[in-house]
Design an enzyme around this catalytic site. Structure first.
Site, mmCIF file in Angstrom:
data_model
loop_
_atom_site.group_PDB
_atom_site.id
_atom_site.type_symbol
_atom_site.label_atom_id
_atom_site.label_comp_id
_atom_site.label_asym_id
_atom_site.label_seq_id
_atom_site.Cartn_x
_atom_site.Cartn_y
_atom_site.Cartn_z
ATOM 1 C CG MET A 109 -1.914 -1.146 1.262
ATOM 2 S SD MET A 109 -2.923 -1.178 2.767
ATOM 3 C CE MET A 109 -3.902 0.320 2.547
ATOM 4 C CG HIS A 110 0.537 3.315 2.504
ATOM 5 N ND1 HIS A 110 -0.756 3.692 2.755
ATOM 6 C CD2 HIS A 110 0.850 2.373 3.430
ATOM 7 C CE1 HIS A 110 -1.213 3.021 3.808
ATOM 8 N NE2 HIS A 110 -0.265 2.202 4.220
ATOM 9 C CG ASP A 115 -0.041 -5.384 1.619
ATOM 10 O OD1 ASP A 115 -0.759 -4.562 2.212
ATOM 11 O OD2 ASP A 115 1.207 -5.337 1.663
#
Length: 492
Positions: A79-80, A238
């Site tokens: 992520m991110h 995830d």
């Protein structure tokens, strides 16, 4: 026969699964790629490395079947991370990853000038250095020429979906970690766009994780020998995908992941916010919500110590001599903040620390301290959840670190909860394949799919004596970070 592909775009590798419609995993493929560290605390990757790994991995998966029988593809991912595309959809610069710590100033600006209260109202979260919005501000402040070229802002797994379908898309679970989404109402926050000096037309279209975003482009289908009508679903971050793959889809269920990072994931039927924003309030891949805490270094701590320091890849040998009688008695403590820390301390300056070394400290003592330090850090976050009135008595466990029987036992007793081991260990990738099944109409929703496929293999229960010993050790562990905190800025 119908088959489904689930992919887990991790930090160090892409893991792909070929799954039958019956839920059986037929084949797996793994492709590794590099992480680049151009400056201290920075962490970047080349998105084209992900795409090439995906193409190569899928070709391996489908060697022994008729590729035309693949009905759907789901991708989960780290992520991110910030991926920026220009007007020609070309990648402008390397992706800035979730564990990159360069955004101190931007994170402080968001939390202290814009204000935590306002951020929480707009997005249900405060700023953490790993989130996407601080990265966008960093790009604006430090690479204005690249910032001016941005036509699309994407997340890692969404780049794979774009290359597959030509659609700029994301899902609510992954978008929740950008600090740009109004999580409660599942819509982009226009005010956050104004703060970051971006616009909605630079953002991908939002989908539920199990919704179809498109089908595989003809030239990609031809290269992979897939049907051109192969469905691609939005997929998930995830941790949300791992929650689907571990059956963490009903109110109050918990999953702990020991991957590169470590997470505590608690599913919720209702939108809720931790009063101090120490836990993240995100959308779930199930279509509902969840609370999540993330420590930046988990299994990566063990990898660092064994491979980087001890110069061995045989983790099991290093753990073999550590017995039940040793648990809760170790005089050595380890703070696992190798990349700074996110939850709950939100301190990018934090670093790893060994405390309690003496002349009779052994190699095994230090290995044990690393495993315990990660478990203590996870407990820090579990305590935040408990303070919100969430009663966690058991948790499923996934991720590479979950394969260690010693670590399972340490975690079980430090948290004092039952640890549930599942028959299928491939959390994110399996969850992504399950989302693809839902998108293709095999199941009505992710919960129905999880109820059928997720099966318990083993339950580990706490040992009263060991748990009591760890209770005393945890009290001491909690004193270490506040004591050394003021040193970090002086030492770095």
């Amino acid at each position: 026969m119908k088959y489904f592909i689930g992919a887990d775009l991790g930090t160090s590798a892409l893991k792909l699964l070929l799954v039958k419609s019956s839920g059986e995993i037929i084949k797996t493929a793994v492709r590794f790629y590099s992480v680049y560290y151009p400056n201290a605390g920075w962490s970047e990757q080349n998105p084209e490395d992900w795409w090439n790994a995906f193409l190569s991995g899928v070709k391996e998966l489908v060697q022994d079947i008729n590729p035309a029988e693949i009905a759907g593809i789901g991708v989960a991912g780290q992520m991110h991370g910030l991926i920026v595309l220009d007007k020609d959809d070309a990648v402008i610069r390397p992706a800035i990853l979730w564990n990159d710590g360069r955004t101190n100033k931007e994170t402080a600006y968001l939390n202290e000038v814009v204000g935590k209260e306002k951020l929480s109202k707009l997005t249900a979260n405060i700023a953490f250095a790993g989130f996407t919005a601080p990265k966008i501000l960093w790009l604006k402040n430090n690479e204005p020429e690249n910032f001016s070229k941005i036509c699309k802002i994407m997340l890692p797994k969404d780049y794979i979906n774009y290359k597959l379908t030509g659609v700029h898309c994301t899902d609510y679970s992954d978008a929740s970690g950008m600090l740009l989404l109004d999580v409660k109402n599942k819509d982009w926050s226009q005010e956050m766009f104004n703060i970051c000096d971006i616009s909605e037309n630079q953002m991908p279209k939002l989908f539920e994780s199990f919704e179809t975003v498109g089908t595989v482009l003809p030239h990609i289908a031809s290269e992979l020998k897939l049907n051109a009508n192969t469905v691609v679903v939005a997929g998930a971050g995830d941790n949300a995908a791992a929650a689907i793959g571990t059956g963490t889809v009903t109110d109050g269920k918990c999953n702990i992941s020991l991957g590169t990072s470590g997470t505590v994931f608690i599913s919720s039927n209702e939108f809720t916010v931790d009063g101090n924003n120490a836990l993240h309030s995100f959308c779930h891949a199930s279509g509902e919500y969840h609370l999540m805490a993330c420590i930046l270094s988990a299994a990566s701590c063990n990898k660092w110590f064994c491979e980087g320091i001890l110069k061995t890849e045989d983790y099991a040998v290093e753990q073999n001599g550590i017995t039940d009688n040793d648990l809760g008695k170790n005089d050595v403590f380890f703070l696992p903040y190798l990349m700074g820390e996110r939850s709950p301390i939100n301190d990018t300056d934090a670093r790893g620390v060994f405390v309690g070394l003496c002349m009779n400290t052994t190699r095994a003592d230090m290995v044990q301290a690393v495993l315990e330090g990660v478990a203590f850090a996870i407990r820090d976050n579990m305590e935040i959840a408990r303070a919100q009135g969430i009663n966690i008595t058991s948790s499923s466990l996934c991720g590479g670190g979950a394969k260690s029987e010693l670590w399972q036992k340490i975690l079980c007793n430090i948290l004092n909860v039952e640890v549930l081991l599942l028959q299928t260990e491939q959390g994110p990738g399996y969850g992504a394949a399950m989302l693809a099944m839902v998108g293709c109409g095999e199941f009505a929703n992710p919960k129905e799919c999880a109820d059928k496929f997720v099966k318990l293999k083993k339950t580990i229960t706490p040992n009263t004596d060991i748990s009591l010993r760890y209770e005393e050790r945890y009290k001491k562990f909690k004193e270490i970070y506040p004591t050394v905190k003021t040193l970090y800025k002086k030492l770095i």
